[in-house]
Each structure stands twice: as structure tokens, then as C-alpha cells.
Write an enzyme that holds these catalytic residues in place. Structure first.
Site, PDB file in Angstrom:
ATOM      1  N   ALA A 139       0.642  -1.349   0.093  1.00 38.62           N
ATOM      2  CA  ALA A 139       0.030   0.039   0.082  1.00 38.62           C
ATOM      3  C   ALA A 139       0.882   1.513  -0.008  1.00 38.62           C
ATOM      4  CB  ALA A 139      -0.872   0.025   1.308  1.00 38.62           C
TER       5      ALA A 139
ATOM      6  N   ASN B  78       9.087   8.435   4.736  1.00 36.58           N
ATOM      7  CA  ASN B  78       7.814   9.134   4.117  1.00 36.58           C
ATOM      8  C   ASN B  78       7.261   9.668   5.574  1.00 36.58           C
ATOM      9  OD1 ASN B  78       4.927   8.192   4.188  1.00 36.58           O
ATOM     10  ND2 ASN B  78       6.222   6.414   4.104  1.00 36.58           N
TER      11      ASN B  78
ATOM     12  N   PHE C 230      -1.239  10.094   4.551  1.00 38.86           N
ATOM     13  CA  PHE C 230      -2.422   9.826   3.937  1.00 38.86           C
ATOM     14  C   PHE C 230      -3.345  10.746   2.996  1.00 38.86           C
ATOM     15  CE2 PHE C 230      -3.749   6.703   7.720  1.00 38.86           C
ATOM     16  CZ  PHE C 230      -2.615   5.682   7.063  1.00 38.86           C
TER      17      PHE C 230
ATOM     18  N   SER D  76       0.331   3.445  10.488  1.00 40.59           N
ATOM     19  CA  SER D  76       1.214   4.326   9.750  1.00 40.59           C
ATOM     20  C   SER D  76       1.478   5.464  10.979  1.00 40.59           C
ATOM     21  CB  SER D  76       0.065   5.288   8.763  1.00 40.59           C
ATOM     22  OG  SER D  76       0.834   6.338   8.542  1.00 40.59           O
TER      23      SER D  76
ATOM     24  N   ASN E 241       2.290   8.340  10.614  1.00 34.88           N
ATOM     25  CA  ASN E 241       2.024   9.493  10.075  1.00 34.88           C
ATOM     26  C   ASN E 241       0.581  10.349  10.255  1.00 34.88           C
ATOM     27  OD1 ASN E 241       4.846   9.913   8.939  1.00 34.88           O
ATOM     28  ND2 ASN E 241       4.126   8.620   7.203  1.00 34.88           N
ATOM     29  N   THR E 242      -0.116   9.554  11.016  1.00 36.81           N
ATOM     30  CA  THR E 242      -1.398  10.105  11.487  1.00 36.81           C
ATOM     31  C   THR E 242      -1.419  10.098  13.121  1.00 36.81           C
ATOM     32  OG1 THR E 242      -2.622   9.538   9.531  1.00 36.81           O
ATOM     33  CG2 THR E 242      -3.834   9.837  11.601  1.00 36.81           C
TER      34      THR E 242
ATOM     35  N   LYS F   2      -3.003  -4.500   9.038  1.00 36.44           N
ATOM     36  CA  LYS F   2      -1.781  -4.279   8.835  1.00 36.44           C
ATOM     37  C   LYS F   2      -0.999  -3.638  10.243  1.00 36.44           C
ATOM     38  CE  LYS F   2       1.586  -2.079   5.554  1.00 36.44           C
ATOM     39  NZ  LYS F   2       1.629  -1.515   4.345  1.00 36.44           N
TER      40      LYS F   2
ATOM     41  N   ASN G  11       4.419  -2.156   8.557  1.00 34.54           N
ATOM     42  CA  ASN G  11       4.348  -0.905   7.952  1.00 34.54           C
ATOM     43  C   ASN G  11       5.801  -0.215   8.109  1.00 34.54           C
ATOM     44  OD1 ASN G  11       3.383   1.573   7.113  1.00 34.54           O
ATOM     45  ND2 ASN G  11       1.567   1.157   7.759  1.00 34.54           N
TER      46      ASN G  11
ATOM     47  N   TYR H  20       7.604  -2.263  -1.746  1.00 35.78           N
ATOM     48  CA  TYR H  20       7.625  -0.845  -2.241  1.00 35.78           C
ATOM     49  C   TYR H  20       8.773  -0.292  -2.399  1.00 35.78           C
ATOM     50  CZ  TYR H  20       5.701   3.922  -2.392  1.00 35.78           C
ATOM     51  OH  TYR H  20       5.159   5.367  -2.968  1.00 35.78           O
TER      52      TYR H  20
HETATM   53  C1  LIG Z   1       6.033   6.567   0.111  1.00 36.82           C
HETATM   54  C2  LIG Z   1       5.535   5.416   1.005  1.00 36.82           C
HETATM   55  C3  LIG Z   1       4.230   5.512   1.321  1.00 36.82           C
HETATM   56  C4  LIG Z   1       3.471   4.632   2.030  1.00 36.82           C
HETATM   57  N1  LIG Z   1       2.065   4.724   2.326  1.00 36.82           N
HETATM   58  C5  LIG Z   1       1.605   3.680   2.815  1.00 36.82           C
HETATM   59  C6  LIG Z   1       0.053   3.649   2.852  1.00 36.82           C
HETATM   60  O1  LIG Z   1      -0.599   4.827   2.636  1.00 36.82           O
HETATM   61  N2  LIG Z   1      -0.741   2.775   3.851  1.00 36.82           N
HETATM   62  C7  LIG Z   1       0.252   1.786   4.168  1.00 36.82           C
HETATM   63  O2  LIG Z   1      -0.382   0.978   4.765  1.00 36.82           O
HETATM   64  N3  LIG Z   1       1.536   1.550   4.212  1.00 36.82           N
HETATM   65  C8  LIG Z   1       2.295   2.498   3.434  1.00 36.82           C
HETATM   66  N4  LIG Z   1       3.490   2.430   3.303  1.00 36.82           N
HETATM   67  C9  LIG Z   1       4.375   1.260   3.685  1.00 36.82           C
HETATM   68  C10 LIG Z   1       4.451   0.191   2.741  1.00 36.82           C
HETATM   69  O3  LIG Z   1       3.140  -0.069   2.247  1.00 36.82           O
HETATM   70  C11 LIG Z   1       5.376  -0.925   3.425  1.00 36.82           C
HETATM   71  O4  LIG Z   1       4.513  -1.412   4.609  1.00 36.82           O
HETATM   72  C12 LIG Z   1       6.553  -0.384   3.849  1.00 36.82           C
HETATM   73  O5  LIG Z   1       7.108   0.499   3.105  1.00 36.82           O
HETATM   74  C13 LIG Z   1       7.575  -1.428   4.028  1.00 36.82           C
HETATM   75  O6  LIG Z   1       7.808  -2.195   2.801  1.00 36.82           O
HETATM   76  P1  LIG Z   1       9.220  -1.915   2.082  1.00 36.82           P
HETATM   77  O7  LIG Z   1      10.390  -1.763   2.764  1.00 36.82           O
HETATM   78  O8  LIG Z   1       9.056  -2.661   0.883  1.00 36.82           O
HETATM   79  O9  LIG Z   1       8.927  -0.512   1.304  1.00 36.82           O
HETATM   80  C14 LIG Z   1       4.225   3.493   2.477  1.00 36.82           C
HETATM   81  C15 LIG Z   1       5.694   3.341   2.147  1.00 36.82           C
HETATM   82  C16 LIG Z   1       6.142   4.453   1.328  1.00 36.82           C
HETATM   83  C17 LIG Z   1       7.672   4.070   1.034  1.00 36.82           C
END
Ligand SMILES: Cc1cc2nc3c(=O)[nH]c(=O)nc-3n(C[C@H](O)[C@H](O)[C@H](O)COP(=O)(O)O)c2cc1C
Length: 357
Positions: free
Chosen positions: A67, A116, A120, A180, A182-183, A219, A248, A321
């Protein structure tokens, strides 16, 4: 090629600008008749040994997009064509909101990580539902929902419920995001006394909105204490939830090599530094729940070997991601191919057979 492009050009452009340009390109691909199907024929996983049956769905590969990339469900079709076995859209909130002020996305290149604090930013669950209503089949789409920032914590459940009612009819699975950083206050919802009524209300909302039983997952953050992870796992089993997504981004900053000023930016850290903790959380969840839950492992996955390691440690599905930010557009395709090779070199006939337990 991508590595060269990344170091010479991409790193000179603000990270969020690159993100928006990428989304624009993906939307253009979707709009061009025949383009997404042609890409899909070339890049989508086709090895039957990679197929995973979970949540009542047939995933063509265990690897999906986490996500946060396609927050408003505008590009999942093209992303599926680039090789992701599923795409989790969102986080979508009850109301549209702009997110935090920019800059809010930072690359930590020496750490192959990102921080980041997007907060949201999204157009709200009604807009996402309008888009998903016109969904074409072909890509498995999960929908991740979260709380609108201005909604007080005491009214959080109603905000999630509104989104669940709007989106359940069009989601292959739903995710309650309580993790998250960030909220403000969001992660407090992970405490079982808050999580139980929230998940119960979302389950009921999804059942009201859809005749189909839409799979529901939660999550969680990697920063939870081990006992709290166990408590969430027990709650998930108790409530008959379908699965847990772990994890997350982290608020931790241990062991980073990037410039301290960058590493100190507020927000959630993702990418390579998250790998070990994410794997630990997965192992803990699997040990606690046996084979009774779908576990989606996310955090620091960069290579086919990483996916393999997650599956061997008990992941039903794996998401990434940040790995794609550093790996480029063919990242999912490469990982799927590598995973097929890894599987052939093992004693297991299929990826599902390789999962433990
Ligand atoms: C720019 C950015 C925005 C993200 N936004 C969300 C989000 O809106 N909701 C969410 O559940 N996780 C969000 N994530 C977290 C990712 O879904 C993931 O759980 C996290 O980045 C760890 O995976 P990775 O190391 O492969 O990036 C975000 C991650 C990044 C880098």
C-alpha cells in the site's frame, strides 16, 4: 540502465515529483488501448508453480505491491501488468485530505531506504469506490483503509466503517491500517482494547455492504513489542480475521549510513533497514498462529532470495514498495523470474509447498 538513470537523473529530482511522473506514465499506459494487456503478456508471472491460493483468490505470484504507491486506485491495472501478483491500493480514508506539507518523501540512497511522512494524502473513499466500480478483471486488488486526520480518535471506527461500506463491494480483500506513523494517534488503535471493537465494526460493515464475504486483514507496525504482536495475532484468530500484514514503516533509525540530517527526518522508514525486523515479526506471527492465518510479509524485500526467505519463514504472500523505487519498473518481473529459478533449484514443486508450515 535503470541504475544509471537512477544515479544520474532520478536522484536529482524530488522523490515525490518522480512518484507523480511515474503514476502519470502508468495512467497513460492504462489509457492506451492494448498497452496494458501487451505488457501483461510480456511481464506478468506465468509460472504455474508460483501460483498461490489464499483468501479465496488465485494469486499468480506471491509478490504484490504494498500500500501507499497507488493511493487513489488510479494505476493498479498497469502495475499488475508490470508483474505484481496483486496490488494493494490506499491508504484510503473516509474523507479526502491533502496529507502533510511537502517535502514529505526522502530517499536515503546509501541505506537503500526511504523516509515518508505523506500523511495519507488521498481523494477519499468515495472517489476510490467510483474508480473501483469500473474495475476490469485481471489484477487482484486489495484496498487498505485508514483514519481521516481531522476525525477524533473516539470517532475513528465510524470513519473506517464509512470507507469499508463504500469499498468492500469492489475489493478482493480489505486491510485495516492502524500502523502508519504519520497520522497522530493512529498506532494507538493497535492496542487490543481499541482494535477489537474497530475490527468488529469493519467486519460488520463489509458484510452489510457485500453479499460476498470480503477477506479482512489488519496491518501492523514493526515497532510493536513482541507481546503486543502476540496479542494482535490472538485477537485476529479470536475475531476470525483472515490475515495479518506485517509490517508498516518504522519510526526506528538504528544503523543508518545516510547523512544524519536526512536520517533524522520525521516519518516512517522503509526499505533495506526494515528487513531483519520484518522477518522477525513474520516468524513470531507464524509461530503464534500455526497455519490458521494468511500472513503477508512486507518490509525490506529487495531480491528474489528475500521473497524466498519470507515464504520459507511462513509468509503466504510477500509485498514490496521501496525495493521497486531502487529496482525500477522491471523489479517485479525480475523477482518473479528469480523466484521461479530459486524454486526449480529447490526440492519443492511449488511455492506454496515451500512455505513453512
Ligand atoms: C512513500 C510511501 C508511502 C506509503 N504509504 C502507505 C500507506 O498509505 N498505507 C500503508 O499501509 N502503508 C504505506 N506505506 C508502507 C508500505 O506499504 C510498506 O509497509 C513499507 O514501506 C515497508 O515495505 P518496503 O520496505 O518494501 O517499502 C508507504 C511506504 C512508502 C515508502
Amino acid at each position: 540502465m535503470y541504475r544509471l538513470l537512477f544515479s544520474l537523473i532520478i536522484t536529482r529530482v524530488p522523490a515525490e515529483t518522480v512518484h507523480h511522473l511515474t503514476l502519470r506514465a502508468l495512467r497513460a499506459i492504462q489509457a492506451l488501448p492494448g498497452a496494458a494487456p501487451a505488457l501483461r503478456r510480456a511481464l506478468a508471472p506465468r509460472d504455474p508453480a508460483l501460483a498461490v491460493r489464499a483468501l479465496g483468490l488465485d494469486f499468480p505470484s506471491p509478490l504484490g505491491l504494498a500500500a501507499g504507491f497507488d493511493k487513489d486506485a488510479v494505476a493498479y491495472e498497469a502495475l499488475g501488468a508490470f508483474g505484481f501478483g496483486h496490488v494493494e491500493v490506499g491508504t484510503v480514508t473516509g474523507r479526502a485530505q491533502p496529507g502533510n506539507p511537502r517535502p514529505r518523501l526522502f530517499r536515503l540512497v546509501p541505506d537503500r531506504a526511504v523516509i515518508n511522512r505523506m500523511g495519507f494524502n488521498n481523494e477519499g473513499s468515495e472517489a476510490a469506490a467510483q474508480r473501483l466500480r469500473r474495475r476490469r478483471p485481471g489484477t487482484i486488488v486489495g484496498v487498505n483503509i485508514g483514519k481521516t486526520k481531522v476525525v477524533p480518535e473516539a470517532e475513528a471506527a465510524a470513519d473506517y466503517v464509512a470507507s469499508a461500506e463504500r469499498l468492500a463491494p469492489y475489493a478482493d480483500y480489505l486491510v485495516v491500517n492502524v500502523s502508519s506513523p504519520n497520522t497522530p494517534g493512529l498506532r494507538d488503535l493497535q492496542a487490543v482494547e481499541h482494535l477489537r471493537p474497530l475490527l468488529t465494526a469493519v467486519r460488520e460493515a463489509a458484510d452489510r455492504a457485500s453479499a460476498r464475504r470480503v477477506p479482512l486483514l489488519v496491518k501492523i507496525a514493526p515497532d510493536l513489542a513482541d507481546e503486543d504482536i502476540d496479542a494482535v495475532a490472538d485477537l485476529a484468530l479470536d475475531l476470525g480475521l483472515d490475515g495479518v500484514i506485517a509490517a508498516n514503516t518504522t519510526i526506528g533509525r538504528e544503523g543508518l549510513r545516510s547523512a544524519p540530517a536526512l536520517a533524522r527526518e520525521t516519518g516512517g522508514l522503509s526499505g533495506a533497514p526494515l528487513k531483519d525486523r520484518s522477518l522477525d515479526v513474520l516468524r513470531r506471527l507464524r509461530a503464534r498462529t500455526g497455519d490458521r492465518l494468511v500472513l503477508v510479509s512486507v518490509g525490506g524485500v529487495e531480491t528474489a532470495d528475500d521473497v524466498w526467505e519470507r515464504v520459507r519463514a511462513g509468509a503466504t504472500l510477500v509485498q514490496g514498495y521501496t525495493g521497486m523505487i531502487y529496482g525500477g519498473p522491471l523489479w517485479a518481473y525480475r523477482l518473479n523470474r528469480g523466484l521461479s529459478r530459486r524454486l526449480r533449484a529447490s526440492a519443492f514443486p511449488t511455492i506454496s509447498a515451500a512455505r513453512h508450515p
